[in-house]
Design a protein around this motif. Structure first.
Motif, PDB file in Angstrom:
ATOM      1  N   LEU B 175       0.828  -1.210   0.000  1.00  0.00           N
ATOM      2  CA  LEU B 175       0.000   0.000   0.000  1.00  0.00           C
ATOM      3  C   LEU B 175       0.863   1.260   0.000  1.00  0.00           C
ATOM      4  O   LEU B 175       0.510   2.267  -0.624  1.00  0.00           O
ATOM      5  CB  LEU B 175      -0.938  -0.009   1.210  1.00  0.00           C
ATOM      6  CG  LEU B 175      -2.165  -0.934   1.055  1.00  0.00           C
ATOM      7  CD1 LEU B 175      -2.851  -1.168   2.396  1.00  0.00           C
ATOM      8  CD2 LEU B 175      -3.152  -0.368   0.026  1.00  0.00           C
ATOM      9  N   LYS B 176       2.007   1.194   0.690  1.00  0.00           N
ATOM     10  CA  LYS B 176       2.903   2.363   0.702  1.00  0.00           C
ATOM     11  C   LYS B 176       3.461   2.625  -0.688  1.00  0.00           C
ATOM     12  O   LYS B 176       3.529   3.771  -1.148  1.00  0.00           O
ATOM     13  CB  LYS B 176       4.052   2.144   1.691  1.00  0.00           C
ATOM     14  CG  LYS B 176       3.619   2.371   3.114  1.00  0.00           C
ATOM     15  CD  LYS B 176       4.816   2.459   4.035  1.00  0.00           C
ATOM     16  CE  LYS B 176       4.337   2.910   5.411  1.00  0.00           C
ATOM     17  NZ  LYS B 176       5.368   2.777   6.422  1.00  0.00           N
ATOM     18  N   ILE B 177       3.882   1.549  -1.353  1.00  0.00           N
ATOM     19  CA  ILE B 177       4.400   1.712  -2.714  1.00  0.00           C
ATOM     20  C   ILE B 177       3.296   2.278  -3.606  1.00  0.00           C
ATOM     21  O   ILE B 177       3.510   3.202  -4.385  1.00  0.00           O
ATOM     22  CB  ILE B 177       4.900   0.359  -3.274  1.00  0.00           C
ATOM     23  CG1 ILE B 177       6.123  -0.119  -2.498  1.00  0.00           C
ATOM     24  CG2 ILE B 177       5.235   0.486  -4.761  1.00  0.00           C
ATOM     25  CD1 ILE B 177       6.534  -1.556  -2.806  1.00  0.00           C
ATOM     26  N   LEU B 178       2.108   1.716  -3.455  1.00  0.00           N
ATOM     27  CA  LEU B 178       1.003   2.151  -4.307  1.00  0.00           C
ATOM     28  C   LEU B 178       0.723   3.644  -4.125  1.00  0.00           C
ATOM     29  O   LEU B 178       0.455   4.358  -5.105  1.00  0.00           O
ATOM     30  CB  LEU B 178      -0.248   1.326  -3.984  1.00  0.00           C
ATOM     31  CG  LEU B 178      -1.424   1.546  -4.918  1.00  0.00           C
ATOM     32  CD1 LEU B 178      -1.085   1.140  -6.347  1.00  0.00           C
ATOM     33  CD2 LEU B 178      -2.646   0.759  -4.434  1.00  0.00           C
ATOM     34  N   SER B 179       0.816   4.131  -2.887  1.00  0.00           N
ATOM     35  CA  SER B 179       0.596   5.560  -2.657  1.00  0.00           C
ATOM     36  C   SER B 179       1.597   6.391  -3.451  1.00  0.00           C
ATOM     37  O   SER B 179       1.247   7.424  -4.034  1.00  0.00           O
ATOM     38  CB  SER B 179       0.728   5.894  -1.170  1.00  0.00           C
ATOM     39  OG  SER B 179      -0.311   5.278  -0.462  1.00  0.00           O
ATOM     40  N   ASP B 180       2.851   5.941  -3.476  1.00  0.00           N
ATOM     41  CA  ASP B 180       3.872   6.653  -4.251  1.00  0.00           C
ATOM     42  C   ASP B 180       3.547   6.623  -5.738  1.00  0.00           C
ATOM     43  O   ASP B 180       3.742   7.612  -6.451  1.00  0.00           O
ATOM     44  CB  ASP B 180       5.254   6.017  -4.033  1.00  0.00           C
ATOM     45  CG  ASP B 180       5.813   6.326  -2.655  1.00  0.00           C
ATOM     46  OD1 ASP B 180       5.263   7.220  -1.987  1.00  0.00           O
ATOM     47  OD2 ASP B 180       6.793   5.663  -2.259  1.00  0.00           O
TER      48      ASP B 180
END
Lengths: 298, 431
Positions: B175-180
């Motif tokens: 999810l963190k990667i996706l936010s980026d």
């Protein structure tokens, strides 16, 4: 930024390929830093100085020739056969990197035409490829694909003028002296001979039934992680031995056994030693290793 | 005049033969692919599960799509053999996440390495290496690898589910990667929110987009090619749902109407290794534009009503899909039920004999894997890749999709640019 006026001139040429090494290379999060030390005379996807057409017209000198894909003398790039193009580029290159298992040993594509397809130096285990006479300047980065950090390591060593220690297939020892098994999260299950019941669990070793080749495959997959975060075995997939000249073997998801022990031993381990240790390890039932690792999963 | 043009900086290389008039206008084209690797023959005689390792190597940029098509094919073989096979919702969701990641990274690379670069060169503003886009693609691949172990060339999907057994830590990292990635799409690609992007398609104001996609569209506008590149207006989606669309009318698609035509290949006196894929005997376009139209996605449909299947619609559909997939991956990640099994063991493959088919929507369109398995061994294997639909070579009376789109272009350079809007992959086409 350190001053480094002379960038290494690099040519990336493809033989018979899926482009997998090209895309693996593009995964390097430090690509920008790497591109401060090299410049591409030619690359199949990145902006570069010469198109393929220009490259074959007047073969340029280079510091490093990177070859991706397997070799077939009659295979053409921009209308020029590899039998002409590859040696011409190789003679004018100071260093050559065989990128991926196709370029290194023939790889998967060799299967379609074993007589005519090989790696650039090695044809499977035999040093009979077209660049065998200049193998002293070839570094082998086998793997399907090769890891981007393996490539940037070799470029870095060349750039620094350091000697790269290599094994019998000219693979850098600093990368390939390790086995894929080293650093696998399931090592403890291997030690105590607890096999994985089936795919899709965190528990058990994949060497006994699922065909994992990690204990006899050279590669730092569990030291230098893939995409910075994982590896085949960390995601529960057996190692398929993709860095070895024997890739691809058959029956990749089943362990061949002889008298119910794996028929291929961990590298360098005599069968007698293995049997003695396995027999002892199996005689203990270690409760912790027979339970689920995290019990909130049904 | 006949010109042979080598098209580079695609996946592999292709040769376009152009027939031009005195002004340089393209009167006719032929698309040729000169490399062949014999993937299907490599598979025959092997254990069916080996295909999970071999087929991803068809293609370095969409190998994961081949993996998922293979696993679906083998699961179909199980069902056709009357054997029980179940896949948990969790395993299905994880496969959808990793497949979507492959599409997203593909679309980012196509937009920056191909469209922004090539169109920029033609207007005299060649951009530097798109490092920011490559970094984001590597992040998307990292999201994929949290589950698949690696990208490219993972073999983590097996008949019965997936090999990984993720924890909330992988989900959180994902999810963190996706936010980026979402931030990159908003700030760099679009220059606005996904909602505003959809509004610009509805209002026909995509040229005002501030991001890099806006630059691509403005480059096309300056080159006067934005509303060119029209083809037959026939679309086909076979993965997930099966819908064909012709003359603006949608209907359910029948697999029995899919055929391969080898008449243009070397084997039959032609000039290419690529076989044409046909539906009902005709060329149909696959890929993001087809998917957007058959699913009646807002925005792309509005552009289609004005510009039909010209470059602006085709480009917007692919960028729109990137946005949509990010939202879908977020939904899948947040709703993932980790308590379900990752893998439900099916009967041994050695007990299975039947034919099967696996179809998925890959970056460039519908990907079909078919095989006949006898007691776990592959007897025959056949792959139809998306680019066989879009880059086929027709006859004078029945032109292929990209072929027709190029005819009438003002110059060879402009025709080649139109060719690239189809996201050309030669390695897949001639597997």
């Amino acid at each position: 930024m350190p001053s480094n006026p002379a960038k290494l001139k690099v040519i990336w040429l493809q033989g018979i390929t899926c482009n997998g090494n090209t895309h693996s290379f593009l995964n390097d999060p430090a690509l920008g830093t790497l591109l401060e030390t090299i410049e591409f005379i030619h690359h199949p996807l990145l902006p570069c100085q010469k198109t393929l057409k220009e490259l074959v017209k007047k073969v340029p000198k280079s510091d490093i020739l990177i070859f991706e894909g397997s070799y077939n003398a009659a295979f053409e790039r921009a209308g020029v056969e590899m039998r002409t193009l590859l040696p011409a580029l190789a003679h004018k290159a100071k260093h050559i990197i065989s990128m991926g298992s196709c370029a290194s040993f023939g790889g998967i594509f060799k299967e379609n035409d074993p007589e005519h397809i090989s790696g650039i130096v090695f044809d499977r285990e035999n040093a009979s490829g077209p660049l065998k006479s200049m193998q002293e300047k070839v570094i082998t980065l086998s793997g399907c694909p090769a890891h981007p950090k393996w490539l940037s390591f070799v470029i870095d060593m060349i750039s620094a003028g350091r000697e790269i220690l290599v094994d019998e297939f000219r693979r850098p020892k600093e990368l390939y002296a390790y086995l894929v098994h080293n650093g696998c999260l399931r090592n403890e299950y291997f030690e105590w001979k607890v096999d994985s019941e089936h795919f899709g669990t965190k528990e058990g070793c994949l060497f006994y039934a699922q065909g994992c080749q990690g204990p006899f495959t050279h590669g730092s997959c569990n030291k230098i992680l893939w995409n910075e975060v994982s590896s085949k075995t960390r995601s529960g997939t057996p190692c398929v031995g993709c860095t070895e000249p024997t890739f691809p073997k058959r029956e990749l998801f089943t362990t061949k056994t002889y008298m119910s022990i794996p028929s291929e031993m961990p590298l360098g381990i005599p069968k007698r030693s293995y049997l003695a240790l396995a027999g002892a390890a199996k005689s203990f039932h270690i409760k912790r290793l027979e339970e689920r690792l995290i019990d909130d999963h049904a | 005049m006949i010109t042979h043009e080598l098209i580079e900086r695609i996946e592999g290389e292709a040769v376009l033969d152009f027939k031009t008039d005195k002004s340089g206008r393209v009167e006719d084209t032929a698309i040729r692919f000169l490399h062949f690797r014999g993937m299907e023959a490599i598979l025959e005689g092997r254990n069916a599960l080996d295909a999970l390792v071999i087929t991803p190597r068809v293609c370095g940029i969409c190998g994961h799509s081949h993996l998922i098509a293979t696993v679906k094919m083998i699961e179909n073989v199980y069902r056709n053999a009357g054997a029980a096979i179940r896949i948990s919702d969790k395993a299905n969701a994880i496969r959808q996440i990793t497949l979507s990641c492959e599409l997203i990274q593909n679309h980012i690379k196509w937009l920056y390495l191909v469209m922004l670069h090539e169109s920029g060169k033609m207007v005299g503003e060649e951009p530097t290496v798109a490092l920011k886009a490559l970094y984001v693609s590597s992040q998307v691949n990292q999201l994929c690898a949290l589950f698949s172990g690696q990208w490219p060339h993972s073999s983590y999907a097996l008949p019965g589910g997936v090999s990984c057994d993720p924890t909330h830590i992988e989900v959180m990292q994902g999810l963190k990667i996706l936010s980026d990635v979402e931030r990159f799409v908003e700030d760099e690609v679009l220059g606005c929110t996904p909602e505003m992007f959809e509004q610009t398609m509805r209002d026909n104001t995509v040229l005002n987009l501030k991001g890099d996609f806006g630059t691509v569209l403005r480059n096309f506008e300056r080159l006067k090619v934005l509303d060119t590149g029209k083809s037959h207006g026939r679309f086909l989606v076979l993965g997930d749902e099966r819908i064909a669309m012709a003359n603006g009318i949608r209907s359910s698609a029948e697999l029995a109407l899919v055929s391969e035509d080898a008449s243009q290949t070397f084997e039959h006196g032609g000039k290419t290794y690529a076989k044409n894929a046909l539906y009902n005997g005709e060329f149909y376009e696959g890929g993001p534009l087809a998917r957007a139209l058959v699913q009646e996605r807002a925005g792309v449909g509005d552009l289609y009503r004005i510009y039909e299947d010209s470059a602006v619609t085709r480009l917007s559909a692919r960028v729109g899909e990137m946005v949509l997939l990010c939202a879908q991956v977020r939904q899948l990640l947040t709703s993932l039920d980790l308590s379900q099994p990752s893998f439900i063991p099916p009967p041994a493959i050695e007990s299975i004999s039947a034919e099967g088919i696996g179809i998925i929507e890959a970056p460039r369109g519908s990907l079909i894997h078919r095989a006949r398995i006898e007691r776990g061994k592959i007897v025959s294997y056949s792959i139809i890749t998306p680019t066989q639909w879009n880059l086929g070579n027709g006859t004078a009376s029945n032109r292929g999709i990209a072929q027709k789109a190029m005819i009438g272009a003002e110059s060879i350079a402009k025709a080649s640019l139109i060719f690239r809007t189809f996201d050309v992959c030669s390695v897949c086409t001639t597997h």
